[in-house]
Design an enzyme around this catalytic site. Sequence first.
Site, short mmCIF file in Angstrom:
data_model
loop_
_atom_site.label_atom_id
_atom_site.label_comp_id
_atom_site.label_asym_id
_atom_site.label_seq_id
_atom_site.Cartn_x
_atom_site.Cartn_y
_atom_site.Cartn_z
N LYS A 198 16.91 111.06 49.36
CA LYS A 198 17.91 112.09 49.01
C LYS A 198 19.10 111.47 48.30
O LYS A 198 19.85 110.71 48.91
CB LYS A 198 18.40 112.83 50.26
CG LYS A 198 19.16 114.10 49.85
CD LYS A 198 20.08 114.64 50.91
CE LYS A 198 21.45 114.04 50.90
NZ LYS A 198 22.23 114.32 49.68
N GLU A 204 24.43 101.09 55.82
CA GLU A 204 25.37 100.35 54.97
C GLU A 204 26.57 101.25 54.80
O GLU A 204 26.49 102.29 54.15
CB GLU A 204 24.75 100.05 53.60
CG GLU A 204 23.58 99.11 53.61
CD GLU A 204 23.93 97.71 54.07
OE1 GLU A 204 25.13 97.37 54.13
OE2 GLU A 204 23.01 96.96 54.39
N CYS A 249 31.99 99.97 47.98
CA CYS A 249 32.16 99.73 49.42
C CYS A 249 32.81 98.36 49.67
O CYS A 249 33.54 98.18 50.63
CB CYS A 249 30.82 99.82 50.13
SG CYS A 249 29.54 98.86 49.34
N GLU A 257 39.87 103.09 54.51
CA GLU A 257 39.15 102.96 53.24
C GLU A 257 39.58 104.08 52.31
O GLU A 257 39.46 105.25 52.65
CB GLU A 257 37.64 103.02 53.47
CG GLU A 257 36.87 102.83 52.19
CD GLU A 257 35.36 102.93 52.37
OE1 GLU A 257 34.89 103.85 53.03
OE2 GLU A 257 34.65 102.06 51.81
P1 NAD Z 1 28.96 110.13 52.47
O1 NAD Z 1 28.76 109.48 53.78
O2 NAD Z 1 29.77 111.36 52.39
O3 NAD Z 1 27.54 110.53 51.85
C1 NAD Z 1 26.50 109.60 51.70
C2 NAD Z 1 25.18 110.33 51.70
O4 NAD Z 1 25.01 110.95 52.96
C3 NAD Z 1 25.09 111.45 50.67
O5 NAD Z 1 23.77 111.51 50.16
C4 NAD Z 1 25.38 112.69 51.48
O6 NAD Z 1 24.79 113.84 50.95
C5 NAD Z 1 24.72 112.31 52.80
N1 NAD Z 1 25.21 113.04 53.98
C6 NAD Z 1 26.42 113.65 54.16
N2 NAD Z 1 26.46 114.23 55.38
C7 NAD Z 1 25.28 113.97 55.97
C8 NAD Z 1 24.74 114.28 57.25
N3 NAD Z 1 25.40 115.00 58.14
N4 NAD Z 1 23.50 113.81 57.56
C9 NAD Z 1 22.81 113.07 56.68
N5 NAD Z 1 23.26 112.76 55.44
C10 NAD Z 1 24.48 113.20 55.10
O7 NAD Z 1 29.48 108.98 51.54
P2 NAD Z 1 29.87 109.09 50.01
O8 NAD Z 1 31.17 109.80 49.94
O9 NAD Z 1 28.71 109.61 49.22
O10 NAD Z 1 30.03 107.54 49.64
C11 NAD Z 1 31.16 106.86 49.93
C12 NAD Z 1 30.99 106.01 51.16
O11 NAD Z 1 29.84 105.21 51.09
C13 NAD Z 1 32.14 105.04 51.33
O12 NAD Z 1 32.57 105.03 52.67
C14 NAD Z 1 31.53 103.70 50.97
O13 NAD Z 1 32.17 102.60 51.53
C15 NAD Z 1 30.14 103.86 51.42
N6 NAD Z 1 29.24 102.93 50.72
C16 NAD Z 1 28.77 101.85 51.39
C17 NAD Z 1 27.94 100.95 50.74
C18 NAD Z 1 27.39 99.74 51.46
O14 NAD Z 1 26.43 99.17 50.98
N7 NAD Z 1 27.97 99.34 52.57
C19 NAD Z 1 27.59 101.15 49.42
C20 NAD Z 1 28.08 102.27 48.77
C21 NAD Z 1 28.92 103.16 49.44
#
Ligand code: NAD
Length: 509
Positions: free
Chosen positions: A200, A275, A309, A412
């Site tokens: 997804k 992650e 991230c 963050e």
């Molecule tokens: P997010 O957590 O809002 O969303 C990430 C994914 O999770 C999306 O596909 C979203 O649709 C899905 N999602 C949202 N709610 C969900 C739920 N209840 N159940 C299952 N899936 C759900 O994050 P974002 O805003 O898309 O990305 C930013 C965040 O991601 C930041 O905190 C960043 O640090 C982190 N990030 C971490 C890494 C890493 O490798 N550590 C890499 C990239 C981004």
Amino acid sequence: MPNNAVPNSTSHAAERVRGFLASPRTMLIGGRWVPAASGETFESLDPATGRVLTTVPAGGAPDVDRAVAAAERAFDDPAWRDLTPLERGRMLDRLADLIEENADELALLEAQDNGKPVAVARMVDVGASVKLFRYFAGWPSKLEGSTIPVSPRAGMRVLNYTVHEPVGVVGAIVPWNFPMSMACWKLAPALAAGNTVVLKPAEETSLSTLRLGELVAEAGFPDGVVNIVTGYGRVAGQAIADHGRIAKVAFTGSTEVGRTVARAATGNLKKVTLELGGKSPNIVLPDADPELVARGAADAIFFNQGQVCTAGSRLYVHEKIYDDVLAAVVERAKSIVVGPGTDPATQMGPLVSARQRDRVAGYVRSGTEEGGRIAVGGGRPDGLDSAYDDGYFLAPTVFEDTDHGMRVVQEEIFGPVLVAMNWRDEDDLVAKANDTPYGLSAGVWTNDVRAAHRIAGAIKAGTVWVNCYNLTDPASPFGGFKQSGWGREMGREVLGNYTETKSVWVNLT
Ligand code: NAD
């Protein structure tokens, strides 16, 4: 109606992107391109203009169910299950070839949908995806087990050996900051180990993943090996996290949603890797060259609009060179060309969404309210063409006079906002650098080899970069300490997440 806003370029890549955006997109389930069962869709927006690029299915639990059923069938299908390791590796290599052949188109599509500079999309998103499939293409033939010298009771002879088997159906949930490469971080090892996948993408950025799905089919992967369900996180993402027949979920995203995913996984005790977020310290020692450091520090925070991230979002400069480094970082921030990602001259694009821009702007307000001083940026960048009036732009921003307790130092931000602090005592520095729930990465800038290793050892983070920043490679493990995650991606270590170890005992007496 979709408004295909790709610039008027007549390049082959631009024509392909325009063609891709010309009709509503569908999602990939069991080898077929289908709408959501509900028929619902949502709009994918161009962050540089706020205009609609195309529409994408709003998948829900019934779609995830269909995708899991297709992935289960594919898992047991001899067309996938009985491939030799070399044949499986070859398929991964073929996919790498196809990504490479379509690199310009994929990069432009990513730049358009995510907002990032097209050169970044080309080098990082697309380039990293090619490298990932190339690296993991070599692994299927090397997933060796062991023969183990066990000590059975007297008079008994036993052969004990282990094999590594795929876990089954993998659910992969990815964020919007590096849409395609985050998807490939999961797809490449999952497929190398012989699993099937329900993937997804983030709702903000589904398009490059859908185009990747077309290339997966072209590369010859049997139907149902890779399924892509687009949709909202709380609906389609949650359905993946909850699903009783998904064996493992690999999640990249925020720490908050990571917690939700981990909780949901307890239903069928699926394996989970996470992650998550970061608030990484970038540490400058007194002997470092201020100009060199300023370049590294600016790249560490402003790369990809700060939506990284591992962003080096807390800059700790030794007091002896603090003023020089800060002045040079501010100069660099001023010189960054901000514009639409599709313009080759752009060095920093818009943030991914109005929501993200507002969130980051909220942190800028909070930083000022708590007594921080904005040394540069803080608002919309000057000089943007009026065509981009509705785009989600924010200038590179540096805060001075911040202290440890402020929200901008603790939380963050995930945007182009740097907080700068000076330090004198190394123990105090290390304590502050580590005083965060996160532990994803850190940077150290110095020519003092002993200090570099001493600090690298003391920092609680999954990655430490010395005199460089944001380097990653498919061969090197990546992941977080503390609340930055569970497990590692990439490198040989990731394969353990996608395999079960079976121990076989054979009585030879
Ligand atoms: P997010 O957590 O809002 O969303 C990430 C994914 O999770 C999306 O596909 C979203 O649709 C899905 N999602 C949202 N709610 C969900 C739920 N209840 N159940 C299952 N899936 C759900 O994050 P974002 O805003 O898309 O990305 C930013 C965040 O991601 C930041 O905190 C960043 O640090 C982190 N990030 C971490 C890494 C890493 O490798 N550590 C890499 C990239 C981004």
